[in-house]
Design a protein around this motif. Structure first.
Motif, PDB file in Angstrom:
ATOM      1  N   LYS A  95      45.017  40.135  35.628  1.00  0.00           N
ATOM      2  CA  LYS A  95      45.290  39.276  36.785  1.00  0.00           C
ATOM      3  C   LYS A  95      46.788  39.043  36.948  1.00  0.00           C
ATOM      4  CE  LYS A  95      40.839  36.929  36.382  1.00  0.00           C
ATOM      5  NZ  LYS A  95      40.207  37.759  37.413  1.00  0.00           N
TER       6      LYS A  95
ATOM      7  N   SER B 168      48.135  34.154  40.477  1.00  0.00           N
ATOM      8  CA  SER B 168      47.122  33.655  39.549  1.00  0.00           C
ATOM      9  C   SER B 168      47.549  32.342  38.893  1.00  0.00           C
ATOM     10  CB  SER B 168      46.848  34.695  38.456  1.00  0.00           C
ATOM     11  OG  SER B 168      46.462  35.926  39.036  1.00  0.00           O
TER      12      SER B 168
ATOM     13  N   HIS C 209      38.583  34.838  42.553  1.00  0.00           N
ATOM     14  CA  HIS C 209      38.622  34.910  41.094  1.00  0.00           C
ATOM     15  C   HIS C 209      38.390  33.532  40.475  1.00  0.00           C
ATOM     16  CE1 HIS C 209      40.335  39.103  40.962  1.00  0.00           C
ATOM     17  NE2 HIS C 209      40.624  38.752  42.212  1.00  0.00           N
TER      18      HIS C 209
END
Length: 239
Positions: free
Chosen positions: A80, A88, A118
């Motif tokens: 990520k 992120s 996510h």
């Protein structure tokens, strides 16, 4: 209705539109949680948080399996962090203990669109305001500089994800069928969004609910979020 010179219906004119900046991965401070730039250094704490779950049911609709070793968690986080298409964050307690992960994705500054995705919460975030406030902080981070649309998508069978989005003010747009194969299963994707003209009313409702005065010392809400939304006039959500 907008009509062009050929007597055709067209979208709303935006003559002053300018692309917005890509969101930065900066510390976001709330009343119930912090969003910190995700780092591989968070791996051990996030692993411990995720391992509090008795099984893998929270990972059913995610692209990965739940990491069970430090090396696996470091790799999962690194994917990520190193992905240039994502911004992120580690969701942390106010004491800076990591307890979840969330990202900006599908970032298109030229169109003013962005997606929250996510979303991976640990048991440490259950029955608390942390998850809702984390999304609220990202919504503010998107709309304040001028993004026009924030999207949320989920597996159509992930009823909890769609319900969580709708609870926070996202509106269902439709279902894309057979979008992908994930974990050797078909996935249809449900799409939801909040657009800029809806955000001021949604922001008021979420701000009122997240206010420290709405929670007891043990973190229990006094007034449910649905009541805060009910107090907002439906006309406030429209142009």
């Amino acid at each position: 209705m907008n009509i062009n010179q050929f007597d055709q219906r067209v979208g709303e004119a935006l003559p002053d539109w300018q692309p917005v900046a890509r969101p930065s991965c900066a510390l976001l401070i709330g009343q119930h949680c912090l969003l910190m730039p995700l780092s591989v250094d968070h791996a051990e704490a996030i692993l411990q948080a995720f391992m509090l779950a008795p099984d893998d049911r929270d990972w059913t609709w995610l692209g990965a399996e739940r990491p069970t070793t430090l090396a696996q968690m470091q790799s999962w986080i690194a994917e990520k962090v190193m992905n240039a298409a994502l911004v992120s964050f580690a969701v942390c307690t106010l004491a800076e203990q990591p307890c979840g992960v969330v990202c900006f994705a599908s970032i298109e500054p030229e169109h003013g669109t962005i997606e929250i995705g996510h979303v991976t919460w640990s048991p440490l975030m259950q029955r608390s305001a942390k998850g809702s406030e984390a999304i609220f902080l990202l919504l503010k981070q998107a709309f304040e500089p001028g993004y026009r649309r924030v999207a949320w998508r989920c597996d159509s069978t992930n009823i909890a994800s769609r319900a969580a989005a709708e609870r926070l003010g996202f509106r269902f747009e439709g279902r894309l069928r057979q979008v992908m194969i994930r974990k050797k299963r078909n996935r249809d994707s449900d799409w939801l969004s909040i657009i800029d003209c809806e955000w001021p009313a949604i922001q008021r409702a979420l701000s009122n609910w997240l206010n420290a005065d709405n929670f007891t010392g043990s973190g229990q809400q006094k007034c449910p979020l649905s009541t805060c939304f009910a107090a907002i006039n439906e006309d406030d959500f429209r142009r």
